[in-house]
Design an enzyme around this catalytic site. Structure first.
Site, short mmCIF file in Angstrom:
data_model
loop_
_atom_site.label_atom_id
_atom_site.label_comp_id
_atom_site.label_asym_id
_atom_site.label_seq_id
_atom_site.Cartn_x
_atom_site.Cartn_y
_atom_site.Cartn_z
N PHE A 147 0.86 -1.19 0.00
CA PHE A 147 0.00 0.00 0.00
C PHE A 147 0.89 1.23 0.00
O PHE A 147 1.58 1.52 0.98
CB PHE A 147 -0.94 0.05 1.21
CG PHE A 147 -1.84 1.26 1.15
CD1 PHE A 147 -3.00 1.23 0.39
CD2 PHE A 147 -1.51 2.43 1.81
CE1 PHE A 147 -3.82 2.36 0.29
CE2 PHE A 147 -2.32 3.56 1.72
CZ PHE A 147 -3.48 3.52 0.96
N ASP A 232 9.55 3.02 1.68
CA ASP A 232 8.35 3.79 2.00
C ASP A 232 8.10 3.67 3.49
O ASP A 232 7.56 2.67 3.97
CB ASP A 232 7.16 3.26 1.19
CG ASP A 232 5.87 4.03 1.48
OD1 ASP A 232 5.83 4.79 2.47
OD2 ASP A 232 4.89 3.84 0.73
N LYS A 261 2.75 11.51 6.82
CA LYS A 261 1.91 11.31 8.00
C LYS A 261 2.46 12.02 9.24
O LYS A 261 2.22 13.20 9.42
CB LYS A 261 1.69 9.82 8.24
CG LYS A 261 0.85 9.17 7.12
CD LYS A 261 0.32 7.83 7.53
CE LYS A 261 -0.42 7.12 6.39
NZ LYS A 261 -1.65 7.80 5.98
#
Length: 405
Positions: A147, A232, A261
């Site tokens: 993801f 990531d 984030k």
């Protein structure tokens, strides 16, 4: 004198969203109106312990005073210039972030998906200009069950049909291999490979942690084969796993690091590609950009986030409280929990399907005053703010035991 408007109740607000909001999410039926630290409050005044932390965007809790102070101070001075001009906050942010990660240069963006897209562009540019891959032939190897976001290019290499169906045609140039399989990865890398793009821990897939040695193996393979390793760390980074970065558990330094984030402190969207000078240095003026990327407000908050991490306090808390989390989950094995994976303050918990789906367990926990989110059938994710106390964590685990009973 006009009477104040009556506060709308949770059920009314949820119904009001239905005709005017696109249905791209299926939230739990809770309407949050206030938050502080690890606790949130709905419009009726009910309090909940936040065990999701905005998918790690709230690593430092809701409204951390240091971050709020940095945002307020910057709001009083300057919020946006665009990158047409310099601003007085960006250099300091980039310097501190590069030093924190042990890399050289920073490409500031806004959302995690933008960081991933930027990393892909940089890797391709590097492949053509430095590695010598023929024009338009560069490939990037990714892992199944990944993801990385939901843009059209990113869903092109997703294996989640919910994310893909109806959004083609898809972007070419990606090869998908099983996660945690070095042999498959080696077979997929060839002279056209610009990069291997991986999550050090696959969050959306259920907090899947690879075997010890996998990330070191990826680093060795990419170095030997002459391609880049892009990590990531948008969910796994910035203290979540007990280290600043998840790759540090294997002493690995990637060529490009994707952050987001928590970098915005739960206040503003901030993301970044951080990398080696010879890789990020391929970008020239006009080839990539973002009006809001690196804006003064984002840079001020981002620098305050880096300063919190420089103390090591949050990494230590995640490591120490991770022991409490694993211990509590271990005690639930065979009592509604059939398995779990945890590192630091991050866990994927597989619930016995006979007890309920992940959504059902999440709704039961909500009624007990604990907020979590499900993924993939009967799996729930736990990712509390790193400011949580041992007592609060024990309280959440007790609630989980109760709803499983």
């Amino acid at each position: 004198m006009t009477a104040p408007a009556q506060t709308r109740l949770s059920a009314d607000l949820i119904r009001a969203e239905e005709p005017v909001l696109a249905h791209n999410y299926h939230p739990l039926p809770v309407v949050i109106s206030r938050a502080e630290g690890t606790w949130v409050e709905d419009v009726e005044g009910r309090r909940y312990l936040d065990m999701l932390a905005g998918y790690s965007a709230l690593n430092f809790g809701h409204r951390h005073p240091t971050l709020i102070e940095a945002a307020h101070a910057q709001l009083d001075r300057l919020t946006l210039t665009s990158r047409a001009f310099h601003n007085d906050k960006l250099a300091g942010f980039a310097e501190r972030l590069a030093a924190l990660t042990g890399l050289d240069m920073v490409l500031p963006m806004n959302t995690g998906a933008e960081a991933v897209e930027s990393g892909i562009k940089v890797a391709r540019k590097w492949a053509y200009e430095v590695k010598g891959v023929p024009a338009d032939q560069a490939t990037i190897v990714v892992a199944a069950d990944n993801f990385h976001g939901r843009t059209t290019t990113i869903v092109s290499f997703s294996t989640d049909e919910t994310a893909r169906q109806g959004f083609g045609p898809f972007t070419p140039g990606f090869r998908i291999v099983p996660y945690n399989d070095l042999a498959a990865l080696e077979a997929a890398v060839d002279d056209t490979t610009a990069a291997v793009l991986l999550e050090p821990i696959q969050g959306e897939a259920g907090v899947l942690i690879p075997d010890q040695g996998y990330l070191a193996g990826v680093r060795e393979l990419t170095s030997r084969k002459g391609c880049l390793f892009i990590a990531d760390e948008i969910q796994s980074g910035l203290g979540r796993t007990g280290r600043t970065l998840a790759v540090e558990h294997e002493s690995v330094v990637p060529d490009l690091l994707l952050l987001g984030k928590a970098l915005g402190g739960g206040i503003v969207p901030v993301s970044a590609v951080v990398g080696r000078r010879e890789v990020l240095g391929v970008l020239r003026p006009g080839e990539h950009g973002s009006t809001f990327g690196g804006n003064p407000l984002a840079a001020a908050v981002g620098m305050a986030v880096v300063e919190l991490l420089e103390t090591g306090e949050f990494q230590r808390r995640a490591a120490e409280l991770g022991v409490v989390l694993r211990g509590g989950l271990s005690a639930l094995l065979g009592k509604g929990v059939v398995g779990f994976r945890a590192r630091g303050l991050w866990a994927g918990v597989d619930v016995d399907p006979a007890v309920g789906t992940g959504r059902e367990i999440s709704e039961r926990l909500m009624r007990e005053g604990v907020l979590v989110k499900d993924t993939h059938g009967s799996t729930i994710r736990l990712a509390p703010p790193l400011t949580i106390t041992a007592e609060e964590l024990t309280e959440a685990l007790g609630a989980l035991e109760k709803v499983l009973g």
